[in-house]
Enzyme design. Sequence first.
Site, PDB file in Angstrom:
ATOM      1  N   ILE A 582       0.828  -1.207   0.000  1.00 23.84           N
ATOM      2  CA  ILE A 582       0.000   0.000   0.000  1.00 23.84           C
ATOM      3  C   ILE A 582       0.864   1.258   0.000  1.00 23.84           C
ATOM      4  O   ILE A 582       0.476   2.290  -0.562  1.00 23.84           O
ATOM      5  CB  ILE A 582      -0.961  -0.007   1.201  1.00 23.84           C
ATOM      6  CG1 ILE A 582      -1.933  -1.189   1.088  1.00 23.84           C
ATOM      7  CG2 ILE A 582      -1.747   1.291   1.304  1.00 23.84           C
ATOM      8  CD1 ILE A 582      -2.811  -1.390   2.304  1.00 23.84           C
ATOM      9  N   ASP A 583       2.043   1.192   0.598  1.00 28.91           N
ATOM     10  CA  ASP A 583       2.922   2.368   0.658  1.00 28.91           C
ATOM     11  C   ASP A 583       3.163   2.957  -0.724  1.00 28.91           C
ATOM     12  O   ASP A 583       2.941   4.154  -0.961  1.00 28.91           O
ATOM     13  CB  ASP A 583       4.277   1.972   1.257  1.00 28.91           C
ATOM     14  CG  ASP A 583       4.322   2.103   2.770  1.00 28.91           C
ATOM     15  OD1 ASP A 583       3.634   2.975   3.308  1.00 28.91           O
ATOM     16  OD2 ASP A 583       5.068   1.336   3.396  1.00 28.91           O
TER      17      ASP A 583
END
Length: 821
Positions: A582-583
């Site tokens: 997700i980063d």
Amino acid sequence: MATRPLSHLRVLDFGHYLAGPLVGLMLVDLGAEVIRIDPPGGPRWKDPAFDMLSRGKRSLELDLKSDAGRAAALDLAARSDIVIENFRPGVMERLGLGPSALREANPRIVTLSLPGFASTDPERAPLAAWEAVIAAATGQFTDMGLNRQLMGINPSFTPLGLASAYGAAFGAMSVLFALGARDRNGGEHIEVPLASALFEGLVYNCQQIENYPERYKSPRELELDRRCAAGLPMNLSYADLGDFLDPFYRTYICADGRGFYVVSCSIVTHPRRVLQVLGLGELAATLPDFDAYLDRTDWPDEWSLRNYPVGSRDRGRIAQAMQAAFLTRPSSEWEMLFGAAKAPATAQRSTKEWLADPHALASGLVLEVDDPRHGRMRQLGNLAWLLDDGGALSKQSESPADLADLLAAEPRSSAPVSGTGGWLEGLKVVDLTNVIAGPTIGSTLSRFGAEIVSVQPVTPSVDPWNAVVFGLHAHRGKESILLDLGRSEGREVLARLIARADVVTMNGTDAQRDALGLAPERLAVLNPRAILVQLDAWGGPRRGPKSDHLGYDDLAQAATGVMVRFGGGADTPEEHAHFGTIDALTGYAACVALGAALERRRITGRGGVARAALAGCGAMIQAQFMYDYAGRAAFDEPSGRNVRGWGPFYHCYRASDGWMFFAAPTEREKALAGVPELAELADRSGVDLVEALALRFSTRPVAYWAQHLTGTASSVVPLGSLSLNREAGLQRESQGGIDLTQATYRAIRHDLHAMGRFVDLVAPNAVRPERAAITIPAATPKPGAQTRAVLARLGYSEAEIADLLAAGAAGESWSARYLPE
């Protein structure tokens, strides 16, 4: 605002399934007029998820295979700014709607193609590139994380649409950046192969460092090394994994039986905050605490509280004490206590629970929309937005469009322009970010020509694993200056940087933003044209009860349902297998928000705040499941450790020479009927068919099945791996002439690195413009390497620079070595 950030733009959305419609959704949510072009009879994907992805769009049916339909499409293109499509390469050309035909109709048109594989990849381009086909070929299902490797589970299937999510974010940002350069470059055609986007998004999982120091390896990595060296089996159970998890990076059980995930390692102050909020201050006082940037030979103890991971001597006793403390309160209480203490953690939730979560609803991370088919519907919220966009949360369902009405608009007209520079040439960016998500913004902008100055503290607040190891990719293409922003002299340097900047990036909450002196009102005083790009964990278009809680990638996974699904249930949650899942995506989504802000500034002259959030992107990778309404079918998508597909026609199978993925979700039995060894199985179904196919597939090599089963809507691909794709596409920086366009997968060996070791990183080739230049970002400098040069550029004399350094307001290094050993 009287108008939305992109309300001046018209978009033709030919997208189907996930990637193309996601681009259209991001643009319509920012105010663009998006016209969805459907074939006769309506969209091919008739699913509640597609209804959600169509919100705010207008729909129009055109028969593109007819002369009248094609002429109407060209007439619409003449009156539009952007065209999106995600067909296989060559389809739009065969329809007479390829980039050259569209540009002839409108010289300023920006066209976006989102094929599964690069159009220049002769082997893969013709494939029916279903989401899982892309994932399988790229390596998403192979060696999926340390847990699965230690348990001996390989391959693993996940239904998450990572390729489409990454591709959509790259696509949306690129069309907006290209629009901003139209006066210089003219119209543009952009290709974003979804497999290339997936490979870039998973860069941290195939990054390779020469002679990687063991101090950075987690207990799980060390156990993997031990077992490999000793020839021991990989046969740990889920329960066994607990012995190899860091106490500040794992799930605990609370008094209410719910899992509670803590990710509070690597930041200097976070482990101590965790122990304090749990009432374990006395334990904290007994733990070693020293500078993590010392070489290991200079450590006074075997580990430091400021450095991940916790040493083997203390790991067990800390975890036991923390587990005992968690059992004294329910998860809801711990969530509020940890949030108030600025200790990053969250309760584990399912996707269904996230869609009903009070913070998600209050903040706008989850929206409620009146859908004509499904009634009141909860959906994923905005993925990128501007802080002062008053229409960001005003959502409507799709509506039909009238062709005559659309053609009443005046055609876009201008003389052709044919520049070739980077879309963001001359854009000056001050980067205040750390770890992965925030720095991804600047490193992404650098490929388009932006000039990035990274500002980090004189005394590092993040350990070298997160700041330096991950920074090898996240801080590429930047200059580095070290400043103490707690000192007035440091803040003055920052003010000078911002006064000359177009963009400032930061990752943090509103409270952290304001403490840095970057509140919107203050930023407008420093530089009224500056755009602040802000991302955090839980922020949304509105404030919610968790808006000032801290969080990281894994916490967004835990809160939005990713970990419960991946692990197979609330009792066995697992972080999704890949670092930065997700980063990286949130950094890309923040670039989309910036693209909208730059478009608005181009028209109005004013800056503002562009936003994205980890939790929003946690929903984005689950887009095909991220909705709920009365009467919704069960959340029954594949989950858990042992799943290998979604039914017999979308599944990993072992052939005689290795694993492959077979995808025929629409052809199904028809795909089997033409293969002698499989024809008799066409009338079977369910588990029996999976077992029967597995037996038959095991008798022949992958190439045989690929030859016989790859058709118009079906594919067989061997299961790739990230490391093998990296090695196959590797080019050396020292040899120059790195090609970014011919291969689907490309990696660069930075063999001239200031670190003194080579590092292999994914190349920046997910975005492939036809005209504009793409720059390969320079290798990440040692922190502080350009402090003197940046200060001099800001007008500081040699004597003033010496004073700043002597006072500690500025610095030139964190450690003797680039990477402490």
